[in-house]
Structure formats: structure tokens, C-alpha cells
Design a protein around this motif. Structure first.
Motif, short mmCIF file in Angstrom:
data_model
loop_
_atom_site.label_atom_id
_atom_site.label_comp_id
_atom_site.label_asym_id
_atom_site.label_seq_id
_atom_site.Cartn_x
_atom_site.Cartn_y
_atom_site.Cartn_z
N LEU A 26 51.26 141.59 -3.76
CA LEU A 26 50.04 141.39 -3.00
C LEU A 26 49.27 140.19 -3.56
N LEU A 27 49.14 140.15 -4.87
CA LEU A 27 48.43 139.04 -5.51
C LEU A 27 49.14 137.71 -5.26
N ARG A 28 50.46 137.77 -5.28
CA ARG A 28 51.25 136.54 -5.22
C ARG A 28 51.37 135.98 -3.81
N TYR A 29 51.52 136.87 -2.83
CA TYR A 29 51.90 136.39 -1.50
C TYR A 29 50.86 136.58 -0.40
N TRP A 30 49.93 137.51 -0.58
CA TRP A 30 48.94 137.71 0.48
C TRP A 30 48.15 136.44 0.80
N PRO A 31 47.75 135.67 -0.20
CA PRO A 31 46.99 134.45 0.12
C PRO A 31 47.75 133.45 0.98
N SER A 32 49.08 133.56 1.04
CA SER A 32 49.86 132.61 1.84
C SER A 32 49.86 132.96 3.33
N LEU A 33 49.39 134.16 3.69
CA LEU A 33 49.28 134.52 5.10
C LEU A 33 48.12 133.76 5.72
N THR A 34 48.29 133.35 6.96
CA THR A 34 47.24 132.56 7.61
C THR A 34 46.34 133.49 8.41
N LEU A 35 45.49 134.22 7.69
CA LEU A 35 44.61 135.20 8.31
C LEU A 35 43.19 134.66 8.40
N ALA A 36 42.51 135.06 9.46
CA ALA A 36 41.12 134.66 9.63
C ALA A 36 40.23 135.36 8.61
N ALA A 39 39.58 139.37 8.48
CA ALA A 39 40.61 140.04 9.28
C ALA A 39 40.73 141.51 8.89
N LYS A 40 41.07 142.34 9.87
CA LYS A 40 41.26 143.77 9.60
C LYS A 40 42.72 144.03 9.24
N VAL A 41 42.94 144.78 8.16
CA VAL A 41 44.27 145.03 7.62
C VAL A 41 44.60 146.52 7.73
N LEU A 42 45.71 146.82 8.38
CA LEU A 42 46.21 148.20 8.42
C LEU A 42 47.04 148.46 7.17
N VAL A 43 46.74 149.55 6.45
CA VAL A 43 47.49 149.95 5.26
C VAL A 43 47.96 151.39 5.46
N PRO A 44 49.16 151.58 6.00
CA PRO A 44 49.66 152.94 6.25
C PRO A 44 50.02 153.66 4.95
N SER A 49 45.47 153.76 -3.48
CA SER A 49 45.89 152.47 -4.01
C SER A 49 44.72 151.54 -4.34
N LEU A 50 44.83 150.89 -5.49
CA LEU A 50 43.85 149.87 -5.87
C LEU A 50 43.96 148.64 -4.99
N ASP A 51 45.06 148.52 -4.26
CA ASP A 51 45.23 147.38 -3.36
C ASP A 51 44.15 147.37 -2.29
N LEU A 52 43.64 148.52 -1.91
CA LEU A 52 42.56 148.58 -0.92
C LEU A 52 41.33 147.85 -1.43
N MET A 53 41.00 148.07 -2.70
CA MET A 53 39.85 147.42 -3.30
C MET A 53 40.05 145.92 -3.39
N TRP A 54 41.27 145.49 -3.73
CA TRP A 54 41.54 144.06 -3.85
C TRP A 54 41.37 143.38 -2.50
N LEU A 55 41.91 143.98 -1.46
CA LEU A 55 41.78 143.41 -0.12
C LEU A 55 40.31 143.31 0.28
N ALA A 56 39.56 144.37 0.05
CA ALA A 56 38.14 144.36 0.41
C ALA A 56 37.36 143.34 -0.41
N SER A 57 37.70 143.22 -1.69
CA SER A 57 36.98 142.28 -2.56
C SER A 57 37.24 140.83 -2.15
N ASN A 58 38.31 140.62 -1.38
CA ASN A 58 38.62 139.28 -0.88
C ASN A 58 38.16 139.10 0.57
N GLY A 59 37.31 139.99 1.02
CA GLY A 59 36.66 139.82 2.31
C GLY A 59 37.37 140.39 3.51
#
Length: 218
Positions: A26-36, A39-44, A49-59
Motif C-alpha cells: 500500500l505504501l509503495r504502490y498506492w501513490p502511483s494510482l491516478t486518483l482524484a 476519492a472514495k476507496v472500497l476496502v472489502p 486494518s491500520l491501512d484504513l487509517m493510512w488511507l484516511a490520513s492521506n485524504g
């Protein structure tokens, strides 16, 4: 695989699938996505997961889906967040700041809930499901998410005869069968992680490959 299986895993704290840190892919590759921005992210099958916090902390606006109420409550408690709790059909919805977690069966989601969702993050959903449910899961993603949606998918592959899942082995060929007609697939990284996975070694697994994919809905 019945919901009771996961409820019992959480009740017995058998949650070896939970990572105590943000996922490195997530740290390595998420920034390479061309998201507005925002953007709203679905996490099934998000667990706590701490990944939820990381995504939110990045807006990003996060929409997690999790069957276990124990997992959902643990997430908000451990992150010192006080959620607003509402009902939406069969789901109990917890929301705090940019994070909302829908507690209930992922297969009960309807497309209207995700009308403005433009991203997908799957670290532990596809590999948590046995073969038939993986096909149903892929069909659900295909029906819920719109063209242009981008995502990050992480899978494991090993000899399933050497160890029973979950997590289940999902080969590259299966990913292509499940998602290849509806999604553009790009392998970002594939690596042997057996040396870091002592439980798999103990169980007699001789090969363990982890793979990260970039997804684009067509």
C-alpha cells in the motif's frame, strides 16, 4: 465458508491475517494510482486494518466492509475514534471523520452505496475466500464498481495441497479468469516471502509467492 467461521476466528483472537503495521505494498504502490483528491476507496473484509487509517490520513474517504462487529469495534477503539453509528438496511454503519465501516455481509451491498466509489483496495479479501466464493466475490466487484475505478490487489500463491486455507492460494491464472474480462491487470511486484512466513514453513509449505496487482475497471 459460513459467516460463523470468521465470527469465531475473531472471538478466539485467531487473527494471524491482521498486520500490526501498514501494508508495505500500500505504501509503495498506492501513490502511483491516478486518483482524484478525496476519492472514495472500497476496502472489502477490512477487519481492523491500520491501512484504513493510512488511507484516511492521506485524504481518501474510506468505506470498509467487515462481517465481524468485534473487529469493527476493536478498530475504532484502538484508533481512539468515537464513531457515529447508524443503520442502513441490514448493515450497521460506523463512521468517524473520513472512515466509515459497514458491518455486515459484503455480498449484501448494493451498487447505490458505491455510486461515488472510484477506488478498491483488497489485501485480504480475495485470499480469504474458498474457490466458489472467490467467483461470487469477483462478480460482486464487477457489478458494484464502475468503469474507471482503480485498485490495488494483493494475493498469495502456494501449493494448496500442502496447507489448507485461509488464506487461500490464488494463482495469477485465476486472477485473470476472475477479473481479466472486467479489469485491466498489471503485476506490480511478485516476491517469494516464504522465509518471512514461519507458520507456512511449519505447515510444510515449500513455496509462497505474494503478488501485487494494479487494477483498472474497463
Amino acid at each position: 465458508m459460513e459467516p460463523k467461521f470468521w465470527q469465531e476466528r475473531w472471538a478466539r483472537n485467531q487473527i494471524g491475517f491482521h498486520l500490526p503495521e501498514v501494508n508495505p505494498y500500500l505504501l509503495r504502490y498506492w501513490p502511483s494510482l491516478t486518483l482524484a483528491q478525496g476519492a472514495k476507496v472500497l476496502v472489502p473484509l477490512c477487519g481492523k486494518s491500520l491501512d484504513l487509517m493510512w488511507l484516511a490520513s492521506n485524504g481518501y474517504r474510506v468505506l470498509g466492509v467487515e462481517l465481524s462487529e468485534q473487529a469493527v469495534e476493536a478498530f475504532f477503539s484502538e484508533q481512539n475514534l468515537t464513531p457515529r453509528i447508524t443503520r442502513h438496511g441490514v448493515f450497521k454503519v460506523y463512521q468517524a471523520d473520513l472512515i466509515e465501516v459497514w458491518c455486515g455481509d459484503f455480498f449484501a451491498l448494493d451498487a447505490g452505496v458505491l455510486a461515488d466509489c472510484t477506488a478498491l483496495y483488497d489485501r485480504a479479501a480475495l485470499i480469504a475466500l474458498p474457490p466458489l466464493m472467490r467467483a461470487q466475490y469477483a462478480e460482486q466487484l464487477n457489478s458494484l464498481l464502475r468503469p474507471g475505478c482503480q485498485g490495488l490487489l494483493i494475493t498469495l500463491d502456494y501449493d494448496q495441497t500442502q496447507k489448507a486455507g485461509p488464506p487461500f492460494a490464488v494463482t495469477d491464472d485465476e486472477v485473470k479468469v476472475l477479473l481479466g474480462f472486467q479489469w485491466g491487470l498489471e503485476v506490480l511486484e511478485a516476491q517469494d516471502i516464504l522465509g518471512e512466513s514461519w507458520k507456512f514453513v511449519q505447515d510444510g509449505v515449500t513455496r509462497l509467492e505474494e503478488c501485487a496487482y494494479r487494477l483498472t475497471k474497463v
